[in-house]
Design an enzyme around this catalytic site. Structure first.
Site, PDB file in Angstrom:
ATOM      1  CE  LYS A   1      -4.299  -2.090   1.206  1.00  0.00           C
ATOM      2  NZ  LYS A   1      -3.868  -3.431   1.188  1.00  0.00           N
TER       3      LYS A   1
HETATM    4  C1  LIG Z   1      -4.556  -4.603   0.516  1.00  0.00           C
HETATM    5  C2  LIG Z   1      -3.577  -6.028   0.518  1.00  0.00           C
HETATM    6  C3  LIG Z   1      -4.005  -6.862  -0.357  1.00  0.00           C
HETATM    7  C4  LIG Z   1      -5.128  -6.784  -1.387  1.00  0.00           C
HETATM    8  O1  LIG Z   1      -4.888  -5.524  -2.719  1.00  0.00           O
HETATM    9  P1  LIG Z   1      -6.211  -5.247  -3.277  1.00  0.00           P
HETATM   10  O2  LIG Z   1      -5.824  -3.908  -4.087  1.00  0.00           O
HETATM   11  O3  LIG Z   1      -7.251  -4.772  -2.141  1.00  0.00           O
HETATM   12  O4  LIG Z   1      -6.683  -6.407  -4.092  1.00  0.00           O
HETATM   13  C5  LIG Z   1      -3.004  -8.018  -0.664  1.00  0.00           C
HETATM   14  N1  LIG Z   1      -1.933  -7.914  -0.050  1.00  0.00           N
HETATM   15  C6  LIG Z   1      -1.743  -6.971   1.219  1.00  0.00           C
HETATM   16  C7  LIG Z   1      -0.615  -7.555   2.007  1.00  0.00           C
HETATM   17  C8  LIG Z   1      -2.346  -6.021   1.293  1.00  0.00           C
HETATM   18  O5  LIG Z   1      -2.193  -5.303   2.079  1.00  0.00           O
END
Ligand SMILES: *Cc1c(COP(=O)(O)O)cnc(C)c1O
Length: 495
Positions: free
Chosen positions: A110
């Site tokens: 993120k």
């Molecule tokens: C948010 C997240 C995901 C999923 O990503 P999306 O964009 O919501 O599909 C996968 N792995 C981790 C570690 C995340 O923080």
């Protein structure tokens, strides 16, 4: 190039407005009116660039309100906060690569977007003449809250408040938030679960009385979650970048198709891959990997998206999601931008908890997407096997993707070279990773971290290393009914 709402193509705005507002007034998500293509010449240029330049170059094609120079300033600021290469591609086996997206300040993918979003938002406010300050409210189950705090800390014209369920996040995640630095941040635990926090935050957004009181203090509410186009756009970059990295290192020749396998929850990450493909990245398949909450896998198989099902808590908690908001953007594209159809699907989702797309639409999706899921045992086995066979340590989210890819290979014998997107550092989930590899259980995260390091020799990321000794700044725990009061208290204190 204008942006339109997925629920009304006539509802148009500029890229800066789309980022400033986050969501369209009709409840739809903003999407670009058309998706620009990159030429061979563009790809050649990108190949020569640093990641910061690549981000500025790609984003300047998508966000026309911003100049390349502005965007370069943002990306230099954002990715300076990463440790080394922002997103290295690691070869783990012949034709199999891992794109590590977790070298940022909170060790989760993120960061790739949430370090950029504050700059894009500040720029959008200036460009649209917005005078009020932005108050970002976040309810979090762990990763998003911390990444948003790091992204927005000390950003001019913005304050950020994060609420998390006192007993609903991991020890590591809790400490990460309680020790948060910055003069414009506030973190508060609530007695309740994630849904309580989320509902309270949503109520504040829709309470005209609170909105008015905030405005009197010079604040407008804003959101940092992944329906904001300003969070999606920076994710397109690393698909293009990783492709060019493979070209540059002679792993592939330009034009050769690759697969991307993406651990998915809210469908933001993999959707960015879809846009990258539309811009010209040669893709064979985008493989959507889910955990035991396999609502997406079922959708890709049957054409019916159905949330009437049990919800599971898993060792890949950031993928424990039943409503994948960003899927709405894909529906808009594969229905041929049929906003009325999107409205009817979303209405069905709201009233019946499900919708079914046409066979033609499903076939269109299947041209480019594949999907699968991995339960807890498959995920742990994949983590253990990667450690043993390829000497590579992965977190449980990446483990889901690896397990799904193994399954895909068995099913298809597809020999296309494949990039697995790795979304978190293994040290964010040390207990589960340690257990997967050694089959022994540990409950203390710091003990597990230490043992995992002794066992693997894998370096502990800097942001997690000193966590235990960092000063705790935020110890408040409040009743879930007091969230609005806490927000008002925060803005009143600011005078
Ligand atoms: C948010 C997240 C995901 C999923 O990503 P999306 O964009 O919501 O599909 C996968 N792995 C981790 C570690 C995340 O923080």
């Amino acid at each position: 190039m204008m942006y339109v709402s997925t629920r009304d193509s006539n509802n148009k705005c500029s890229s800066a407005e789309a980022i400033r507002d986050g969501i369209a007034k009709d409840g739809g998500l903003f999407v670009p009116e058309y998706i620009p293509s990159l030429t061979k010449d563009d790809f050649d240029k990108i190949g020569e660039m640093s990641y910061e330049e690549r981000a500025a170059f790609v984003l300047s094609k998508i966000l026309e309100d911003y100049t390349y120079e502005e965007l370069l300033g943002y990306s230099k600021n954002a990715y300076a906060r990463f440790f080394g290469d922002p997103c290295p591609v690691v070869c783990v086996d012949e034709g199999l690569y891992v794109l590590e997206l977790w070298h940022g300040p909170t060790c989760a993918f993120k960061d790739m977007a949430l370090t950029m979003l504050p700059h894009l938002l500040t720029g959008a406010r200036k460009k649209t003449g917005e005078k009020t300050k932005s108050l970002i409210l976040v309810a979090t189950s762990g990763d998003t809250g911390k990444a948003a705090l790091e992204g927005f800390r000390d950003v001019e014209g913005t304050d950020i408040i994060v609420f998390y369920p006192s007993d609903g996040v991991s020890e590591m995640q809790k400490l990460q938030m309680k020790t948060q630095l910055g003069n414009n941040v506030y973190v508060c635990a609530i007695k309740g679960n994630f849904d309580d926090a989320q509902n309270a935050v949503k109520t504040i957004f829709n309470d005209p009385n609170i909105v008015k009181q905030l405005l009197e203090k010079g604040y407008k509410l804003s959101s940092a979650n992944s329906i904001n186009w300003g969070r999606l756009a920076p994710q397109i970059v690393y698909y293009i970048s990783s492709y060019m990295d493979l070209v540059n290192s002679d792993q592939i020749t330009f034009g050769e198709k690759v697969n991307f396998c993406v651990p998915s929850g809210n469908f933001g990450d993999i959707l960015a891959g879809y846009y990258a493909h539309k811009m010209g990245v040669p893709v064979n398949k985008l493989i959507c990997a889910s955990n035991k909450n396999k609502v997406l896998t079922d959708f890709f198989e049957t054409g019916t998206y159905d949330i009437n099902r049990d919800f599971y808590k898993t060792i890949s908690p950031s993928m424990d999601i039943l409503i994948s908001s960003n899927l709405e953007r894909l529906l808009y594209e594969i229905t041929g931008k049929d906003d009325k159809k999107v409205v009817s699907y979303m209405k069905d989702l709201k009233t019946k908890g499900k919708y079914t797309i046409s066979e033609e639409e499903l076939n269109k999706i299947k041209e480019i997407f594949d999907a699968g899921y991995a339960d807890e045992d498959m995920t742990k086995d994949a983590i253990a096997a990667e450690d043993e066979v390829d000497d590579y340590i992965m977190d449980p989210h990446t483990g889901v993707a690896m397990a799904v890819y193994d399954d895909y290979l068995d099913r298809t014998n597809d020999e296309t070279k494949t990039i697995i997107l790795s979304t978190a550092s293994a040290y964010k989930f040390p207990c589960d990773v340690y257990e997967a590899i050694t089959e022994s259980k540990l409950s203390d995260a710091f003990e597990a971290t230490k043992k995992l390091q002794n066992f693997t020799g894998l370096e502990i990321p800097e942001p997690l290393m000193g966590l235990k000794n960092r000063e705790v700044r935020f110890n408040d725990i409040i009743e879930k009914t007091s969230i609005a009061d806490a927000v008002l208290e925060y803005v009143n204190k600011g005078e």
